[in-house]
Design a protein around this motif. Structure first.
Motif, PDB file in Angstrom:
ATOM      1  N   LEU A  24      38.581  43.862  36.993  1.00  0.00           N
ATOM      2  CA  LEU A  24      39.787  43.060  37.612  1.00  0.00           C
ATOM      3  C   LEU A  24      39.224  43.467  39.005  1.00  0.00           C
ATOM      4  N   LYS A  28      37.977  39.468  40.575  1.00  0.00           N
ATOM      5  CA  LYS A  28      38.586  38.909  41.560  1.00  0.00           C
ATOM      6  C   LYS A  28      37.606  38.915  42.360  1.00  0.00           C
ATOM      7  N   GLU A  29      36.871  39.832  42.797  1.00  0.00           N
ATOM      8  CA  GLU A  29      35.476  39.162  43.590  1.00  0.00           C
ATOM      9  C   GLU A  29      34.492  38.035  42.710  1.00  0.00           C
ATOM     10  N   LEU A  31      36.061  34.887  41.500  1.00  0.00           N
ATOM     11  CA  LEU A  31      36.921  34.227  41.483  1.00  0.00           C
ATOM     12  C   LEU A  31      37.016  34.006  43.112  1.00  0.00           C
ATOM     13  N   CYS A  32      36.850  35.075  44.355  1.00  0.00           N
ATOM     14  CA  CYS A  32      36.834  34.953  45.314  1.00  0.00           C
ATOM     15  C   CYS A  32      35.411  34.727  45.935  1.00  0.00           C
TER      16      CYS A  32
END
Length: 79
Positions: A24, A28-29, A31-32
């Motif tokens: 996860l 998230k990384e 997506l950022c």
């Protein structure tokens, strides 16, 4: 299940985490990084491309997730 839930269930990142290909935190990384590119008017990159470039996923894993996404969408009758 409504159309939004169906859409989320076929998302590349969610399936990649579910299969254990990425964590996860890695999702998230990525997506950022994708959002940062978009805000900076750099070329939009798909999550699979970002994860592949970072060496987090293999090409085979990416293809496997894309194939699963296609199968899920076919079964649900969505595009």
């Amino acid at each position: 299940m409504d159309i939004i839930e169906e859409y989320v269930d076929t998302r590349f990142g969610k399936l990649s985490v579910k299969r254990g290909y990425i964590t996860l935190a890695q999702l998230k990384e990525a997506l950022c990084e994708q959002a940062d590119d978009d805000v900076a008017d750099r070329r939009h990159r798909l999550l699979g491309e970002i994860l592949l470039e970072k060496g987090i996923m293999t090409f085979e894993q990416m293809e496997s997730v894309l194939a699963e996404m296609s199968e899920i969408r076919k079964k649900k009758g969505s595009i």
